[in-house]
Design a protein around this motif. Structure first.
Motif, PDB file in Angstrom:
ATOM      1  N   ALA A   1       0.182   4.587  -1.674  1.00  0.00           N
ATOM      2  CA  ALA A   1       0.697   5.124  -0.410  1.00  0.00           C
ATOM      3  C   ALA A   1       0.777   4.041   0.662  1.00  0.00           C
ATOM      4  O   ALA A   1       1.751   3.987   1.422  1.00  0.00           O
ATOM      5  N   GLN A   2      -0.229   3.171   0.723  1.00  0.00           N
ATOM      6  CA  GLN A   2      -0.229   2.117   1.737  1.00  0.00           C
ATOM      7  C   GLN A   2       0.936   1.157   1.547  1.00  0.00           C
ATOM      8  O   GLN A   2       1.546   0.723   2.528  1.00  0.00           O
ATOM      9  N   THR A   3       1.272   0.845   0.317  1.00  0.00           N
ATOM     10  CA  THR A   3       2.414  -0.036   0.078  1.00  0.00           C
ATOM     11  C   THR A   3       3.688   0.592   0.622  1.00  0.00           C
ATOM     12  O   THR A   3       4.464  -0.059   1.328  1.00  0.00           O
ATOM     13  N   GLY A   4       3.893   1.864   0.324  1.00  0.00           N
ATOM     14  CA  GLY A   4       5.083   2.558   0.818  1.00  0.00           C
ATOM     15  C   GLY A   4       5.134   2.617   2.327  1.00  0.00           C
ATOM     16  O   GLY A   4       6.166   2.324   2.938  1.00  0.00           O
ATOM     17  N   VAL A   5       4.032   2.981   2.969  1.00  0.00           N
ATOM     18  CA  VAL A   5       4.032   3.107   4.424  1.00  0.00           C
ATOM     19  C   VAL A   5       4.187   1.738   5.076  1.00  0.00           C
ATOM     20  O   VAL A   5       4.856   1.612   6.105  1.00  0.00           O
ATOM     21  N   GLN A   6       3.619   0.698   4.496  1.00  0.00           N
ATOM     22  CA  GLN A   6       3.741  -0.640   5.081  1.00  0.00           C
ATOM     23  C   GLN A   6       5.178  -1.140   5.021  1.00  0.00           C
ATOM     24  O   GLN A   6       5.673  -1.734   5.983  1.00  0.00           O
ATOM     25  N   ILE A   7       5.863  -0.912   3.909  1.00  0.00           N
ATOM     26  CA  ILE A   7       7.264  -1.331   3.796  1.00  0.00           C
ATOM     27  C   ILE A   7       8.121  -0.555   4.789  1.00  0.00           C
ATOM     28  O   ILE A   7       8.930  -1.141   5.525  1.00  0.00           O
ATOM     29  N   LEU A   8       7.962   0.756   4.827  1.00  0.00           N
ATOM     30  CA  LEU A   8       8.743   1.585   5.734  1.00  0.00           C
ATOM     31  C   LEU A   8       8.460   1.230   7.192  1.00  0.00           C
ATOM     32  O   LEU A   8       9.372   1.057   8.004  1.00  0.00           O
ATOM     33  N   PHE A   9       7.197   1.100   7.541  1.00  0.00           N
ATOM     34  CA  PHE A   9       6.818   0.781   8.919  1.00  0.00           C
ATOM     35  C   PHE A   9       7.318  -0.616   9.295  1.00  0.00           C
ATOM     36  O   PHE A   9       7.798  -0.829  10.412  1.00  0.00           O
ATOM     37  N   GLY A  10       7.227  -1.567   8.369  1.00  0.00           N
ATOM     38  CA  GLY A  10       7.742  -2.917   8.631  1.00  0.00           C
ATOM     39  C   GLY A  10       9.232  -2.892   8.929  1.00  0.00           C
ATOM     40  O   GLY A  10       9.714  -3.559   9.851  1.00  0.00           O
ATOM     41  N   PHE A  11       9.971  -2.128   8.138  1.00  0.00           N
ATOM     42  CA  PHE A  11      11.409  -1.974   8.384  1.00  0.00           C
ATOM     43  C   PHE A  11      11.648  -1.417   9.784  1.00  0.00           C
ATOM     44  O   PHE A  11      12.508  -1.898  10.526  1.00  0.00           O
ATOM     45  N   LEU A  12      10.895  -0.395  10.153  1.00  0.00           N
ATOM     46  CA  LEU A  12      11.079   0.216  11.469  1.00  0.00           C
ATOM     47  C   LEU A  12      10.763  -0.762  12.596  1.00  0.00           C
ATOM     48  O   LEU A  12      11.442  -0.768  13.627  1.00  0.00           O
TER      49      LEU A  12
END
Length: 174
Positions: free
Chosen positions: A44-55
């Motif tokens: 989950a952290q990998t997914g949220v970090q990629i998405l949040f980084g994009f944002l």
């Protein structure tokens, strides 16, 4: 029911020892559940970090200035949800560091599990709002809304409904 632990009253009940399947103590079960939770959080952290980084970098793109007020609101909502998701999904690690060695692992696992569930719900909301924003920029608003609703339904199905069904369907009969 309150109980005494290490000189402190604790109103959080210990995790019950499972009497079917595995034979393990409450502490052994907490250790196993903690290890399982950490593995789940890594995904989950990998997914949220990629998405949040994009944002976080999107605001610095030249096209950002062309966004409508509605799209800017969606962007801010997605960023805030992304930050909250990150906090909730990293929170169990902080909790563990603070309470390590206090002999309250069963209670820590229960709290960390609640944080992870909250973080996953926020991640689903972040994903949905981000998709709506992106699709509104790329497609007609109506189509963007329909596709986003379909994704939201999919996330509810695979992240909530299917696990709830499996928990009920495969639960041992008493």
């Amino acid at each position: 029911m309150a109980r005494q632990t290490g000189g402190h009253r604790d109103s959080t009940p210990a995790l019950p020892v499972q009497r079917h399947g595995r034979e393990e103590t409450s502490e052994e079960r907490a250790d196993r559940m903690w290890a399982d939770l950490l593995q789940e959080l890594r995904v989950a952290q990998t997914g949220v970090q990629i998405l949040f980084g994009f944002l976080l970098i999107a605001v610095f793109q030249p096209a950002f200035t062309d966004l409508s007020d509605t799209d800017r609101t969606l962007y801010v909502t997605a960023v805030v949800l992304g930050a909250a998701s990150t906090g909730a999904l990293i929170g169990p690690v902080c909790l563990h560091r603070v309470v390590a060695g206090r002999r309250i692992k069963p209670q820590a696992v229960a709290l960390a599990s609640r944080m992870a569930k909250t973080g996953l719900a926020m991640l689903a909301a972040t994903t949905t709002v981000t998709l709506l924003l992106l699709l509104r920029v790329a497609l007609a608003d109506t189509l963007a809304a329909w596709l986003t609703a379909a994704l939201a339904a999919w996330l509810i199905t695979v992240w909530l409904a299917l696990p709830a069904w499996a928990r009920h369907h495969y639960a041992p009969r008493k």
